[in-house]
Design a protein around this motif. Structure first.
Motif, PDB file in Angstrom:
ATOM      1  N   LYS A 241       0.841  -1.196   0.000  1.00 48.87           N
ATOM      2  CA  LYS A 241       0.000   0.000   0.000  1.00 48.87           C
ATOM      3  C   LYS A 241       0.881   1.252   0.000  1.00 48.87           C
ATOM      4  N   VAL A 242       0.682   2.093  -0.994  1.00 45.95           N
ATOM      5  CA  VAL A 242       1.466   3.318  -1.135  1.00 45.95           C
ATOM      6  C   VAL A 242       0.697   4.460  -0.471  1.00 45.95           C
ATOM      7  N   VAL A 243       1.368   5.145   0.444  1.00 43.53           N
ATOM      8  CA  VAL A 243       0.711   6.162   1.277  1.00 43.53           C
ATOM      9  C   VAL A 243       1.444   7.490   1.153  1.00 43.53           C
ATOM     10  N   ASP A 244       0.709   8.558   0.823  1.00 41.42           N
ATOM     11  CA  ASP A 244       1.350   9.880   0.770  1.00 41.42           C
ATOM     12  C   ASP A 244       1.202  10.645   2.091  1.00 41.42           C
ATOM     13  N   GLY A 245       0.396  10.124   3.019  1.00 42.79           N
ATOM     14  CA  GLY A 245       0.301  10.709   4.354  1.00 42.79           C
ATOM     15  C   GLY A 245      -0.441  12.019   4.454  1.00 42.79           C
ATOM     16  N   SER A 246      -1.131  12.418   3.402  1.00 42.56           N
ATOM     17  CA  SER A 246      -1.794  13.730   3.400  1.00 42.56           C
ATOM     18  C   SER A 246      -2.864  13.854   4.481  1.00 42.56           C
ATOM     19  N   SER A 247      -3.604  12.780   4.722  1.00 42.36           N
ATOM     20  CA  SER A 247      -4.716  12.833   5.673  1.00 42.36           C
ATOM     21  C   SER A 247      -4.229  13.198   7.074  1.00 42.36           C
ATOM     22  N   LEU A 248      -3.155  12.546   7.517  1.00 42.84           N
ATOM     23  CA  LEU A 248      -2.631  12.853   8.851  1.00 42.84           C
ATOM     24  C   LEU A 248      -2.007  14.241   8.880  1.00 42.84           C
ATOM     25  N   ALA A 249      -1.323  14.637   7.792  1.00 40.91           N
ATOM     26  CA  ALA A 249      -0.734  15.983   7.730  1.00 40.91           C
ATOM     27  C   ALA A 249      -1.820  17.038   7.886  1.00 40.91           C
ATOM     28  N   VAL A 250      -2.961  16.814   7.243  1.00 32.73           N
ATOM     29  CA  VAL A 250      -4.077  17.762   7.316  1.00 32.73           C
ATOM     30  C   VAL A 250      -4.579  17.900   8.741  1.00 32.73           C
TER      31      VAL A 250
ATOM     32  N   VAL B  72      -8.164  11.095   0.047  1.00 37.31           N
ATOM     33  CA  VAL B  72      -7.937  11.583   1.408  1.00 37.31           C
ATOM     34  C   VAL B  72      -8.788  10.734   2.338  1.00 37.31           C
ATOM     35  N   LEU B  73      -8.149  10.109   3.328  1.00 36.52           N
ATOM     36  CA  LEU B  73      -8.875   9.273   4.276  1.00 36.52           C
ATOM     37  C   LEU B  73      -9.677  10.144   5.240  1.00 36.52           C
ATOM     38  N   ASP B  74     -10.541   9.511   5.991  1.00 31.98           N
ATOM     39  CA  ASP B  74     -11.316  10.196   7.021  1.00 31.98           C
ATOM     40  C   ASP B  74     -10.347  10.746   8.071  1.00 31.98           C
ATOM     41  N   THR B  75     -10.194  12.064   8.100  1.00 34.77           N
ATOM     42  CA  THR B  75      -9.185  12.671   8.977  1.00 34.77           C
ATOM     43  C   THR B  75      -9.455  12.402  10.448  1.00 34.77           C
ATOM     44  N   GLU B  76     -10.708  12.357  10.826  1.00 35.19           N
ATOM     45  CA  GLU B  76     -11.047  12.081  12.230  1.00 35.19           C
ATOM     46  C   GLU B  76     -10.625  10.674  12.614  1.00 35.19           C
ATOM     47  N   LYS B  77     -10.841   9.719  11.709  1.00 33.88           N
ATOM     48  CA  LYS B  77     -10.433   8.333  11.941  1.00 33.88           C
ATOM     49  C   LYS B  77      -8.915   8.228  12.072  1.00 33.88           C
ATOM     50  N   VAL B  78      -8.199   8.936  11.207  1.00 36.52           N
ATOM     51  CA  VAL B  78      -6.736   8.908  11.218  1.00 36.52           C
ATOM     52  C   VAL B  78      -6.195   9.529  12.503  1.00 36.52           C
ATOM     53  N   TRP B  79      -6.796  10.648  12.922  1.00 33.88           N
ATOM     54  CA  TRP B  79      -6.348  11.345  14.144  1.00 33.88           C
ATOM     55  C   TRP B  79      -6.552  10.457  15.374  1.00 33.88           C
ATOM     56  N   LYS B  80      -7.698   9.832  15.481  1.00 31.81           N
ATOM     57  CA  LYS B  80      -7.980   8.969  16.623  1.00 31.81           C
ATOM     58  C   LYS B  80      -7.031   7.766  16.644  1.00 31.81           C
ATOM     59  N   ALA B  81      -6.710   7.248  15.465  1.00 33.53           N
ATOM     60  CA  ALA B  81      -5.777   6.112  15.382  1.00 33.53           C
ATOM     61  C   ALA B  81      -4.390   6.515  15.865  1.00 33.53           C
ATOM     62  N   SER B  82      -3.940   7.714  15.501  1.00 34.79           N
ATOM     63  CA  SER B  82      -2.613   8.177  15.919  1.00 34.79           C
ATOM     64  C   SER B  82      -2.537   8.316  17.443  1.00 34.79           C
ATOM     65  N   LEU B  83      -3.588   8.856  18.047  1.00 36.93           N
ATOM     66  CA  LEU B  83      -3.612   9.019  19.509  1.00 36.93           C
ATOM     67  C   LEU B  83      -3.724   7.664  20.209  1.00 36.93           C
ATOM     68  N   ARG B  84      -4.488   6.781  19.639  1.00 34.35           N
ATOM     69  CA  ARG B  84      -4.680   5.458  20.236  1.00 34.35           C
ATOM     70  C   ARG B  84      -3.372   4.669  20.271  1.00 34.35           C
ATOM     71  N   HIS B  85      -2.535   4.884  19.292  1.00 28.15           N
ATOM     72  CA  HIS B  85      -1.257   4.158  19.235  1.00 28.15           C
ATOM     73  C   HIS B  85      -0.123   4.913  19.932  1.00 28.15           C
ATOM     74  N   GLY B  86      -0.448   5.955  20.656  1.00 29.04           N
ATOM     75  CA  GLY B  86       0.544   6.599  21.519  1.00 29.04           C
ATOM     76  C   GLY B  86       1.217   7.833  20.968  1.00 29.04           C
TER      77      GLY B  86
END
Length: 623
Positions: free
Chosen positions: A429-438, A599-613
């Motif tokens: 899976k190729v990821v440009d990371g834009s969703s988390l950057a946003v 662009v992925l669901d930014t709220e989902k991405v943000w919660k995932a980042s916090l959940r993983h520390g």
């Protein structure tokens, strides 16, 4: 520092910092003057003038071992111990060059004191034989018992514990000792040298080769990868007693009470202190293949000085955020060589490995500088390198590859969409990371703000930020009519009502900016403005009365292991949003690419980042 530091623990020039090399200056000046300026031919001595070049060559020798060892341990083939070093070890071992300075001083002082050392020949076979025999006998024997004494609780606490603070070693660990301990070792190594001097058998070869031998064996023995081939011991079985291996000495650092010998295990066998697992670890290390990671972050070189900040470059520089140093100007031949190499070398290389819980991570580097990404004739070459990296990752079974810095530039490859369309059946899976950057940028904006300025060339991240802010009812002000016209059609009719075109620079003190923000534009911002970058590169800081936030990034959790270098200009243990995005993609098992307009669901991405520390950065800096 040792557990209970004894006398002469600190090096005499410790407080001089980088100026410590000046202690050699009087001797360098004197040797140069007597060799080139003296009218008395007897004053010109080749050994005296060669002390400086030899000292400098030792520094180069050490640096080569550092680079090779870090590269090999990052790849994983023949690696001995899985756990790597951390920032505290890098800091503790940053004074590895102290003993280089000390040996240079001893060479100069010894030459001036000992008349017998003057005008020595280049080669004497008898002197080299004497040096070898004395090393095998008295030096190895005395070192063995000195080493065992240093493991006595008193001497260990006062001195040797400092060396053993590095349980997982790299080459320069070899010379990390308190000053008194180094003096004891140098006294032992001086026995063969002084013997040849006083017997009249000394030569430049015997002194030089012996010093190189000690350096080579010392550095090799502290590598965290096995490099001595098995066939050597098969052809010459007695070699097992005359030469140790990196895995042999690694056991001394992990087990503490075995494998005490200097370079020759002979005395461990005689006194029964050989670790029982020495042979097994040696064979297992040789059989170990290169590691296949779960996630790869694909980045590239930035400034011309960035080669020195690479993890494979200078360890102490890599452990700090990028900063220009005055002495880089003295290294322009190396810099020029690296530029030429980037035009010739055509493959990515591994620079770092990390462990996130059970997820194996690697960082690969495209051998191209930032400036080359803006050269039209270089774009095809760069795209080919990125494409090859993606194909290699796919063939190896890597789960996710994240595109860092300009490797996902819209004008280069449409945020990675070029590769997905070309290879629609990619498993990686190729990821440009834009969703988390946003979402990182959105959460960096101070609470209660009703208006922000969006300044700079628009991008996928900028468009998504503008849309999100406008939908929340926050006014987004653009200062350029062309950008306003380009952005408005991308918004919904309701959100577009919050997009404002303004000619005034004083409308807001919160600016969302790209790295190309000019000095002139920054000077027009009101005093106290907070500049928040949404691009991969930070803008140049020119205002002392304003505040500058980091490029989109988050603080890594403690369970991210093997972290001993900084990611470009970011502080320690801070990772860019684009790099984190790849890790989250693998952790969450998201089965989709994040490229092109996706662009992925930014709220989902943000919660995932916090959940993983991962934690948001709350601090900003003044220029």
């Amino acid at each position: 520092m040792a557990t209970k530091p004894g006398i002469l623990t600190e090096w005499p020039w410790a407080r001089l910092g980088n100026l410590k090399y000046l202690v050699l200056a009087p001797f360098v000046c004197h040797s140069t003057y007597t060799f080139f300026m003296s009218e008395d031919e007897s004053q010109r001595d080749m050994f005296y003038i060669l002390v400086l070049p030899f000292t400098l060559s030792r520094i180069v020798h050490y640096q080569l071992w550092i680079s090779i060892s870090r590269y090999r341990t990052a790849k994983g083939n023949h690696r001995i111990v899985d756990k790597s070093i951390e920032f505290d070890q890098v800091d503790r071992e940053s004074n590895w060059d102290d003993q280089v300075i000390l040996l240079g001083l001893l060479h100069y002082i010894g030459y001036l004191i000992l008349e017998q050392a003057h005008h020595m020949p280049v080669w004497r076979t008898d002197g080299i034989i004497i040096t070898a025999l004395i090393h095998i006998g008295p030096v190895e024997f005395l070192y063995y018992w000195l080493h065992r004494a240093l493991h006595h609780h008193f001497l260990y606490a006062c001195y040797h514990s400092h060396h053993h603070s590095s349980i997982f070693t790299e080459p320069i660990t070899a010379v990390i000792h308190p000053f008194a301990e180094i003096l004891a070792y140098f006294t032992l190594f001086a026995i063969p040298m002084l013997t040849t001097i006083f017997t009249g058998t000394v030569s430049m070869a015997s002194l030089g080769v012996y010093a190189i031998y000690i350096d080579f064996m010392n550095l090799m023995g502290h590598c965290n990868f096995e490099l001595i081939p098995k066939w050597m011991f098969s052809i010459l079985p007695p070699l097992k007693y005359l030469m140790y291996t990196p895995s042999y000495h690694s056991l001394h650092h992990t087990q503490f009470r075995t494998n005490y010998s200097l370079f020759m295990p002979l005395y461990d066998y005689i006194y029964d202190t050989v670790d029982k697992s020495s042979d097994t670890l040696y064979e297992k290390s040789l059989e170990r293949e290169a590691e296949v990671p779960d996630v790869v972050h694909l980045t590239h070189l930035t400034t011309l000085e960035s080669i020195y900040h690479l993890r494979l470059g200078f360890a102490s520089l890599a452990s700090k955020p990028h900063a220009s140093k005055w002495y880089f100007w003295l290294m322009w031949p190396v810099t020029l060589w690296s530029i030429m190499l980037t035009w010739i070398y055509g493959h990515t290389f591994v620079v770092e490995r990390n462990l996130f819980k059970n997820l194996k991570l690697q960082t690969w580097v495209i051998p191209k500088y930032r400036i080359q990404y803006f050269m039209q004739r270089q774009r095809e070459s760069i795209n080919n390198l990125i494409e090859e990296a993606i194909i290699e990752a796919d063939q190896k079974g890597i789960k996710v590859l994240s595109l860092g810095l300009l490797n996902q530039e819209e004008q280069l490859n449409s945020n990675g969409e070029f590769y997905i369309k070309r290879y629609p059946h990619l498993k990686v899976k190729v990821v440009d990371g834009s969703s988390l950057a946003v979402v990182v940028v959105l959460n960096s904006i101070p609470k209660g703000i009703s208006q922000v300025v969006l300044q700079g060339r628009l991008s996928k991240v900028a468009n998504s930020i503008a849309l999100a802010l406008c939908q929340e009812g926050i006014q987004v002000v653009t200062l350029d009519e062309e950008e306003y016209k380009r952005l408005k059609p991308k918004l919904t009719p309701e959100a577009a009502t919050n997009l404002v075109l303004s000619k005034s620079y004083n409308v807001s003190k919160t600016w969302l900016v790209r790295d190309g923000l000019s000095e002139e534009e920054q000077l027009k911002a009101p005093k106290g403005t907070l500049f928040i970058p949404y691009s991969q590169f930070p803008p140049r800081k020119v205002r002392k009365d304003c505040f500058y936030f980091n490029t989109p990034a988050m603080i890594a959790p403690k369970h991210l292991e093997n972290v001993d270098s900084c990611e470009n200009w970011l502080p320690r243990r801070v990772m860019s949003a684009w790099r984190i995005a790849g890790i989250l993609h693998a952790l969450e098992g998201w089965n989709e690419h994040e490229c092109g307009g996706m662009v992925l669901d930014t709220e989902k991405v943000w919660k995932a980042s916090l959940r993983h520390g991962f934690c948001p950065i709350t601090k900003f800096v003044v220029a």
